[in-house]
Motif scaffolding. Structure first.
Motif: not given
Length: 372
Positions: A246-249, A349-353, A355-357, A359-365
């Motif tokens: 549930s937590v991004l970072a 300063p751009e950490i959130k942006t 990480l948010q962009v 893609p879910n497919s890359k995150y899973l990989k």
């Protein structure tokens, strides 16, 4: 990756990865040859940015050298060889086997192996596997005891440099199969006498692999930093699956070092998705938070290295490396882009942006890479 296996100790892989490198590094102790060896060839890495191109190497030319002459010639030559020359020829055969594995894209072993490296996290799995095989067959080291402890380390499996203590403890063990009975048997030079050229080309193995402080990526070895409190074997497994985070970072730690200070200035206690804390409340478990986070921020402190990379991988939390001048552990063997994210200090300063962009497919990989 052994350090990320969430069902076994994450202390085993660092030593397993470290020792094969010396087969490629050792020579007959000629300093010019030594330097040339490191700067001209690394079979684990097939280029700076392209790891699919096989390096040019003529195996026929290599096998035509004097060490592969007729048996009669070879027998006569060996009788007149010094011990260091015989060791160098033995290592040359190991290098030939490793390079052949790279060329043929195949493994060669005299016995059934328990572990065979697979997957994209390796820059060249064939070179790594064959190097390990050759290490098991022939590698010997001579260990120099420390004297009155604690001269260098605090003992095995303790504190923030637990891995260094573990490595030294295993090297000094009587059960160490790589331990030579005499310095002349070892694939390393005698270092008990002063020799400026020898020390100039000495291989350093350390956690704080800071290039701005003289760390040489093509010669020295970067060891992962692992923190184990006294009397414990590691944190419990509180990792969640990739869809249950549930937590991004997440990051928790004091603001020592300029990078952490910048991180705190922008993010400390300011965002529910990018959770940065100097100290966690008593009711929040650090290990559990890692297990609930998609990304774990790993900023450098006073030193470039941090135990958080290993802790994050163990928790299935993708490490986000934020550092300057840091050579990541075993980066000539492991492709860190397959199981981590690297963010420049200037983009904190751009950490959130950033990480948010992803893609879910890359995150899973990349998440899968942490458990490879």
């Amino acid at each position: 990756m052994g350090i990320s296996s969430r069902h076994s100790s994450y202390l085993l892989l660092p030593a397993f990865l470290l020792l094969p490198l010396v087969i490629l590094c050792s020579s007959s102790f000629n300093s010019n040859h030594f330097t040339q060896l490191f700067t001209s060839f690394s079979p684990f890495s097939l280029g700076e940015t392209n790891h699919t191109t096989t390096p040019h190497f003529s195996l026929d030319a290599f096998l035509s050298t004097s060490m592969y002459k007729s048996s009669k010639q070879k027998t006569a030559i060996i009788k007149n060889k010094s011990n260091s020359e015989r060791i160098e020829e033995d290592l040359a055969r190991a290098r030939a086997a490793i390079l052949k594995a790279v060329q043929l894209q195949n493994f060669t072993s005299e016995k059934e192996e328990i572990f065979v490296p697979r997957g994209p996290i390796y820059r060249n799995a064939y070179a790594f596997y064959q190097s390990h095989t050759e290490m098991i067959k022939r590698f010997k080291v001579w260990t120099y005891r420390e004297g009155e402890l604690p001269l260098v380390h605090n003992g095995p499996l303790n504190n923030i440099y637990a891995i260094e203590g573990q490595f030294i403890d295993e090297m000094e063990s009587k059960n160490n199969p790589f331990r030579a009975c005499h310095p002349d048997e070892a694939h390393a030079p005698e270092v008990s006498h002063a020799n400026p050229e020898l020390f100039k080309h000495f291989i350093r193995v350390l956690c704080n692999a800071n290039t701005s402080e003289g760390f040489r990526p093509k010669i020295d070895v970067s060891l992962p930093e692992i923190y184990l409190p006294f009397g414990k074997l590691g944190p419990p497994n509180l990792s969640q699956g990739p869809y249950d985070r549930s937590v991004l970072a997440f990051f928790a730690g004091s603001a020592h070092g300029y990078i952490r200070k910048i991180l705190h200035d922008y993010w400390k206690d300011k965002d529910s998705e990018v959770q940065v804390h100097a100290r966690l409340p008593k009711d929040i478990n650090y290990t559990k938070m890692m297990g609930q986070s998609k990304f774990c921020l790993c900023p450098s402190g006073f030193e470039v290295a941090s135990p958080r990379e290993v802790e994050a991988i163990y928790a299935g939390c993708i490490p986000v490396i934020i550092s300057d001048n840091y050579t990541l552990p075993f980066s000539d063997v492991l492709d860190w882009s397959q199981f981590s994210v690297q963010i420049p200090v200037r983009k904190i300063p751009e950490i959130k942006t950033i990480l948010q962009v992803i893609p879910n497919s890359k995150y899973l990989k990349v998440y899968a890479g942490t458990s490879s």
